[in-house]
Write a protein that holds these residues in place. Structure first.
Motif, PDB file in Angstrom:
ATOM      1  N   PHE A  66       0.841  -1.192   0.000  1.00 48.46           N
ATOM      2  CA  PHE A  66       0.000   0.000   0.000  1.00 48.46           C
ATOM      3  C   PHE A  66       0.878   1.244   0.000  1.00 48.46           C
ATOM      4  CE2 PHE A  66       0.681  -1.250   4.400  1.00 48.46           C
ATOM      5  CZ  PHE A  66       0.949  -0.073   5.074  1.00 48.46           C
ATOM      6  N   THR A  67       0.266   2.379  -0.350  1.00 46.14           N
ATOM      7  CA  THR A  67       0.952   3.658  -0.223  1.00 46.14           C
ATOM      8  C   THR A  67       0.733   4.174   1.186  1.00 46.14           C
ATOM      9  OG1 THR A  67      -0.963   4.851  -1.089  1.00 46.14           O
ATOM     10  CG2 THR A  67       0.757   4.237  -2.657  1.00 46.14           C
ATOM     11  N   GLY A  68       1.784   4.772   1.741  1.00 49.56           N
ATOM     12  CA  GLY A  68       1.748   5.122   3.160  1.00 49.56           C
ATOM     13  C   GLY A  68       1.322   6.523   3.460  1.00 49.56           C
ATOM     14  N   GLY A  69       0.672   7.203   2.519  1.00 48.34           N
ATOM     15  CA  GLY A  69       0.232   8.560   2.810  1.00 48.34           C
ATOM     16  C   GLY A  69       1.360   9.556   2.628  1.00 48.34           C
ATOM     17  N   PHE A  70       1.072  10.800   2.874  1.00 45.65           N
ATOM     18  CA  PHE A  70       2.028  11.872   2.664  1.00 45.65           C
ATOM     19  C   PHE A  70       2.601  12.350   3.990  1.00 45.65           C
ATOM     20  CE2 PHE A  70      -0.920  11.848  -0.830  1.00 45.65           C
ATOM     21  CZ  PHE A  70      -0.096  11.982  -1.939  1.00 45.65           C
ATOM     22  N   GLU A  73       8.569  13.491   5.904  1.00 46.64           N
ATOM     23  CA  GLU A  73       9.703  12.580   5.895  1.00 46.64           C
ATOM     24  C   GLU A  73       9.741  11.716   4.640  1.00 46.64           C
ATOM     25  OE1 GLU A  73      11.613   8.954   8.587  1.00 46.64           O
ATOM     26  OE2 GLU A  73       9.745   9.934   9.181  1.00 46.64           O
ATOM     27  N   HIS A  74       8.543  11.219   4.208  1.00 43.00           N
ATOM     28  CA  HIS A  74       8.550  10.233   3.136  1.00 43.00           C
ATOM     29  C   HIS A  74       7.737  10.598   1.904  1.00 43.00           C
ATOM     30  CE1 HIS A  74      10.609   7.477   5.738  1.00 43.00           C
ATOM     31  NE2 HIS A  74       9.630   7.476   6.626  1.00 43.00           N
ATOM     32  N   GLY A  75       6.787  11.531   1.964  1.00 46.01           N
ATOM     33  CA  GLY A  75       5.908  11.753   0.832  1.00 46.01           C
ATOM     34  C   GLY A  75       5.003  10.548   0.639  1.00 46.01           C
ATOM     35  N   LYS A  92      10.849   1.364   0.989  1.00 41.65           N
ATOM     36  CA  LYS A  92      11.931   2.156   0.411  1.00 41.65           C
ATOM     37  C   LYS A  92      11.449   3.586   0.213  1.00 41.65           C
ATOM     38  CE  LYS A  92      15.370   1.696  -3.289  1.00 41.65           C
ATOM     39  NZ  LYS A  92      15.802   0.824  -4.413  1.00 41.65           N
ATOM     40  N   ASN A  93      12.348   4.532   0.437  1.00 39.49           N
ATOM     41  CA  ASN A  93      12.024   5.931   0.203  1.00 39.49           C
ATOM     42  C   ASN A  93      12.122   6.202  -1.290  1.00 39.49           C
ATOM     43  OD1 ASN A  93      11.760   8.689   0.104  1.00 39.49           O
ATOM     44  ND2 ASN A  93      13.112   9.086   1.840  1.00 39.49           N
ATOM     45  N   LEU A  94      10.962   6.346  -1.941  1.00 42.61           N
ATOM     46  CA  LEU A  94      10.931   6.551  -3.386  1.00 42.61           C
ATOM     47  C   LEU A  94      10.818   8.019  -3.773  1.00 42.61           C
ATOM     48  CD1 LEU A  94       8.593   3.627  -4.521  1.00 42.61           C
ATOM     49  CD2 LEU A  94      11.078   3.711  -4.486  1.00 42.61           C
ATOM     50  N   ARG A  95      10.730   8.867  -2.788  1.00 39.65           N
ATOM     51  CA  ARG A  95      10.603  10.290  -3.101  1.00 39.65           C
ATOM     52  C   ARG A  95      11.947  10.852  -3.505  1.00 39.65           C
ATOM     53  NH1 ARG A  95       8.890  14.897   1.179  1.00 39.65           N
ATOM     54  NH2 ARG A  95      11.004  14.448   1.849  1.00 39.65           N
ATOM     55  N   GLY A  99      10.738  17.686  -4.994  1.00 41.23           N
ATOM     56  CA  GLY A  99       9.644  17.403  -5.908  1.00 41.23           C
ATOM     57  C   GLY A  99       8.524  16.614  -5.260  1.00 41.23           C
ATOM     58  N   TYR A 100       7.711  16.050  -6.108  1.00 40.22           N
ATOM     59  CA  TYR A 100       6.446  15.435  -5.700  1.00 40.22           C
ATOM     60  C   TYR A 100       6.319  14.077  -6.380  1.00 40.22           C
ATOM     61  CZ  TYR A 100       1.382  15.223  -4.852  1.00 40.22           C
ATOM     62  OH  TYR A 100       0.123  14.867  -4.452  1.00 40.22           O
ATOM     63  N   THR A 101       5.875  13.074  -5.641  1.00 42.17           N
ATOM     64  CA  THR A 101       5.807  11.721  -6.175  1.00 42.17           C
ATOM     65  C   THR A 101       4.394  11.166  -6.078  1.00 42.17           C
ATOM     66  OG1 THR A 101       8.080  11.299  -5.499  1.00 42.17           O
ATOM     67  CG2 THR A 101       6.742   9.384  -6.004  1.00 42.17           C
TER      68      THR A 101
END
Length: 445
Positions: A66-70, A73-75, A92-95, A99-101
């Protein structure tokens, strides 16, 4: 069963390891959370708190992604869970550094998650579209291919998993929107075939796996929109059947596999009728379809221009339930009909209409029980939109419970089978929209 939480609607109801998992806000903690439930109030508990409720819950093998929200720290980041608090973690930190992911189009391909990442310098700016895959570890979460700038890449408009490959309908400036495939490597992520050569688009739709290959509809400019199939090679991507000869096409729409046959719908000129068809999807032969039934459009003489399509389907052991959506371009559906078939003309029957009249409701996908029946939501004037059950007969398609009594609607949605329960969200006069539960054994229904 109203849930123990309030506020924003529970979303992303997902069956994982025999239990319900979903996303909602936890007001006691003041945070979003991943929740789980075994069908009782006591068992409905938060698994992991995040800044915002998680999204895109997707089961891949024995993992829940799942996506962990904004957050600062992580976006919008990628998380994984085994269903426990200790086993729920950021992968993993994909941000990027700035910028914005956006992470979207999650899909399970064998035991791997595929997804798309859009990286923008700012939320309203244009960015790059990338295909990624993950096995649930940091080292195994990698970019497969940079597909190009967002303004040049159209889609993906549809995705499907066939074996260990991802098929997608993807648009590029030089080819238009065509069929692509990926084996999880950069070199293996490629255009399958330019079905409508040049910059025009064949717009592959309704990507459906059957007998280890992909079936879909496409328009090659010569035959109109018809049924195609692909084994992932240009040579093995071919027109299956020109159901309506000529450039107008039959608007063929693959539906699903039922009793080892691929079912699809075609439509007559002007949408005066829907033909339900079936064929043997054996990839070693060149199949031809048989017509199961012709369903006349009851509104064919209307001055309005109709568009008809199959909007949901559910296959049980003996019956295929499907919905016909009649659209005239207005916000609310003109009509949504529930049908069933056993693969014969005599066994293809209208069960109920209209299923919904509200533009805010998704068309229901019936959920099977253990005795051949299905649970869904439907509409009538006396009860509004409420919970219904069907045994596949018009007389056996009936109201199950009027959650909000009278003509007012409880608007059930998000029906899901997990373990021995069917879960859904609904609103009553006391609790607002919460999660409800229905035991599956038929003696309780």
């Amino acid at each position: 069963m109203p849930g123990p939480f309030g506020g924003p609607t529970p979303t992303d109801l997902t069956s994982f390891r025999g239990r319900l998992f979903f996303s909602a806000f936890d007001f006691e903690a003041g945070k979003g959370a991943l929740w789980r439930s075994e069908g009782t109030t006591a068992s409905t508990v938060p698994v992991k708190h995040l800044v915002d409720p998680p999204g895109r819950l997707t089961v891949v093998d024995k993992k829940l992604f799942f996506t962990g929200g904004f957050s600062e720290e992580h976006g919008a980041e990628l998380w994984v869970s085994d269903g426990t608090t200790a086993g729920t973690r950021l992968i993993k930190n994909l941000r990027p550094d700035s910028g914005y992911t956006i992470l979207e189009n999650f899909i399970a391909v064998a035991d791997t998650l595929f997804f798309f990442r859009v990286v923008r310098p700012a939320i309203i700016a244009s960015g790059n579209v990338e295909l990624w895959r993950s096995n649930g570890t940091s080292a195994g979460t990698v970019r497969v291919k940079n597909l190009g700038p967002e303004e040049a890449v159209n889609g993906p408009l549809d995705v499907a998993s066939v074996g260990n490959r991802l098929f997608m309908s993807l648009g590029m400036p030089e080819t238009g929107t065509e069929l692509w495939v990926s084996d999880g490597t950069s070199a293996g992520t490629r255009l399958v075939k330019d079905i409508l050569p040049g910059t025009g688009s064949s717009f592959p739709r309704n990507l459906t796996a059957a007998a280890g290959i992909l079936y879909f509809s496409a328009n090659d400019g010569e035959h109109g929109r018809e049924l195609w199939r692909s084994d992932g090679t240009a040579r093995g991507t071919e027109l299956v059947e020109d159901t309506r000869p000529g450039p107008e096409g039959s608007e063929a729409q693959p539906i699903t596999v039922f009793k080892k046959r691929l079912y699809f719908a075609t439509f007559t000129p002007g949408y005066t009728a829907t033909d339900l068809r079936k064929l043997d999807p054996d990839p070693t032969c060149h199949p031809r379809s048989n017509r199961v039934a012709t369903i006349p459009n009851p509104y064919a003489n209307s001055p309005r221009e109709f568009f008809i399509f199959v909007s949901s389907f559910t296959a049980t052991d003996r019956k295929l339930y499907f919905t016909l959506f009649y659209d005239v371009g207005s916000p609310a559906p003109f009509d949504v009909q529930l049908w069933r078939t056993d693969g014969t003309t005599q066994g293809t029957k209208l069960l109920h209409q209209p299923l919904i009249v509200s533009p805010d409701l998704r068309v229901p996908t019936p959920v099977p029980t253990d005795d051949g029946r299905v649970v869904l939501y439907a509409y009538d004037t006396a009860h509004g939109h409420e919970l219904w059950v069907s045994n596949g007969q018009p007389g056996g398609t009936r109201l199950l419970q009027d959650i909000l009594p009278g003509p007012a609607s409880s608007y059930p949605q998000d029906l899901l089978r997990a373990g021995d329960f069917i879960y859904f969200t609904a609103q009553d006069a006391v609790h607002g929209r919460e999660i409800w539960v229905l035991p599956v054994p038929p003696d309780r229904m």
